[in-house]
Design an enzyme around this catalytic site. Structure first.
Site, short mmCIF file in Angstrom:
data_model
loop_
_atom_site.label_atom_id
_atom_site.label_comp_id
_atom_site.label_asym_id
_atom_site.label_seq_id
_atom_site.Cartn_x
_atom_site.Cartn_y
_atom_site.Cartn_z
N LYS A 55 0.79 -1.15 -0.10
CA LYS A 55 -0.14 0.06 0.13
C LYS A 55 0.80 1.19 0.08
O LYS A 55 2.04 1.14 0.18
CB LYS A 55 -0.96 -0.07 1.01
CG LYS A 55 -1.99 -1.21 1.22
CD LYS A 55 -2.97 -0.99 2.37
CE LYS A 55 -4.22 -2.03 2.12
NZ LYS A 55 -5.16 -1.90 3.16
N TYR A 97 -12.52 -2.47 -4.14
CA TYR A 97 -12.93 -2.64 -2.63
C TYR A 97 -14.48 -2.66 -2.70
O TYR A 97 -15.04 -2.17 -1.41
CB TYR A 97 -12.46 -1.48 -1.73
CG TYR A 97 -11.08 -1.82 -1.41
CD1 TYR A 97 -10.70 -2.94 -0.59
CD2 TYR A 97 -9.94 -0.80 -1.56
CE1 TYR A 97 -9.29 -3.19 -0.31
CE2 TYR A 97 -8.51 -1.16 -1.29
CZ TYR A 97 -8.35 -2.26 -0.35
OH TYR A 97 -7.12 -2.52 0.11
N ASN A 157 -2.31 0.52 6.58
CA ASN A 157 -1.73 -0.72 7.41
C ASN A 157 -0.82 -1.66 6.31
O ASN A 157 -0.79 -3.00 6.33
CB ASN A 157 -2.75 -1.56 7.86
CG ASN A 157 -3.87 -2.07 6.68
OD1 ASN A 157 -3.70 -1.79 5.44
ND2 ASN A 157 -4.55 -2.89 6.88
N HIS A 177 -2.21 -5.55 1.48
CA HIS A 177 -3.49 -6.17 1.49
C HIS A 177 -3.12 -7.51 0.86
O HIS A 177 -2.17 -7.75 0.11
CB HIS A 177 -4.23 -5.46 0.38
CG HIS A 177 -5.52 -6.05 -0.11
ND1 HIS A 177 -6.70 -6.16 0.65
CD2 HIS A 177 -5.57 -7.13 -1.06
CE1 HIS A 177 -7.62 -6.92 0.18
NE2 HIS A 177 -7.06 -7.60 -0.84
N GLU A 202 -9.44 -11.02 -7.39
CA GLU A 202 -8.72 -9.81 -7.29
C GLU A 202 -7.38 -9.98 -8.09
O GLU A 202 -6.94 -8.83 -8.73
CB GLU A 202 -8.21 -9.75 -5.92
CG GLU A 202 -9.42 -9.26 -4.90
CD GLU A 202 -8.65 -9.44 -3.32
OE1 GLU A 202 -7.58 -9.73 -3.00
OE2 GLU A 202 -9.48 -8.95 -2.72
P1 CMP Z 1 -7.51 -4.68 3.47
O1 CMP Z 1 -7.16 -5.79 3.64
O2 CMP Z 1 -7.00 -3.84 2.33
O3 CMP Z 1 -9.24 -4.61 3.29
C1 CMP Z 1 -10.10 -3.45 3.55
C2 CMP Z 1 -9.37 -2.15 4.32
O4 CMP Z 1 -10.03 -1.30 4.86
C3 CMP Z 1 -8.49 -2.89 5.31
O5 CMP Z 1 -7.49 -3.63 4.81
C4 CMP Z 1 -8.17 -1.81 6.01
O6 CMP Z 1 -7.04 -0.90 5.68
C5 CMP Z 1 -9.47 -0.63 5.68
N1 CMP Z 1 -10.37 -0.55 7.10
C6 CMP Z 1 -10.48 0.75 7.59
N2 CMP Z 1 -11.22 0.60 8.56
C7 CMP Z 1 -11.50 -0.86 8.76
C8 CMP Z 1 -12.32 -1.35 9.48
N3 CMP Z 1 -13.11 -1.04 10.47
N4 CMP Z 1 -12.43 -2.66 9.21
C9 CMP Z 1 -12.02 -3.47 8.19
N5 CMP Z 1 -11.02 -2.71 7.41
C10 CMP Z 1 -10.86 -1.37 7.52
#
Ligand code: CMP
Length: 140
Positions: free
Chosen positions: A10, A50, A113, A116, A127
């Site tokens: 990311k 997403y 974070n 992904h 995906e």
């Molecule tokens: P990712 O695995 O990329 O999939 C969806 C993303 O939404 C997740 O990682 C997080 O970076 C983001 N996100 C933000 N808030 C939340 C939440 N409350 N629960 C899950 N994903 C979240």
């Protein structure tokens, strides 16, 4: 059995110059990079990727973050690639990620974070096809 999964480094981890350290963790765990490209996602690309989260309160912030800078999208291949990648990443919220996981070491918030990874065989298939044509994947 051998599987494929989609991985995204990311914008936060790309900005930290941590692409190599993250790929190194995949390789050391036996996962192989069989496709990779750097992209700066458009709003439409991030929203489509997403789409399952479109009704969640965090959707706008998620799309804003994922379009804030370039990402590296990759296809990883190997035994149990989907679960192996998720184990290497750690919990979605870096505050809950186990020590030594990618998110514990590189992430700062639930949005920023670091990585992904596909969460199931069905999402991996969708995906991977979202970003790569079959001629862009190099089995090895
Ligand atoms: P990712 O695995 O990329 O999939 C969806 C993303 O939404 C997740 O990682 C997080 O970076 C983001 N996100 C933000 N808030 C939340 C939440 N409350 N629960 C899950 N994903 C979240």
């Amino acid at each position: 059995a051998s599987q494929r999964t989609l991985s995204i480094v990311k914008p936060d981890a790309v900005a930290k110059n941590a692409i190599g350290e993250i790929i190194s963790r995949f390789e050391k765990a036996g996962l192989k990079v069989v496709a990779a490209k750097m992209l700066h996602l458009s709003k439409e690309q991030a929203e489509g990727f997403y789409a399952e989260h479109k009704d969640r309160g965090f959707f706008g912030d998620l799309v804003g973050f994922m379009t804030s800078g370039p990402v590296l999208v990759q296809v990883l291949e190997g035994d149990d690639a989907i679960v192996k990648n998720r184990d290497l990443m750690g919990a979605t919220n870096p505050q809950e990620a186990a020590p030594g996981t990618i998110r514990a070491d590189f992430a700062q918030s639930i949005d920023a974070n670091a990585v992904h990874g596909s969460d199931s065989p069905e999402s991996a298939e969708r995906e991977i096809a979202y970003f790569f044509g079959s001629d862009e994947i190099c089995p090895r």
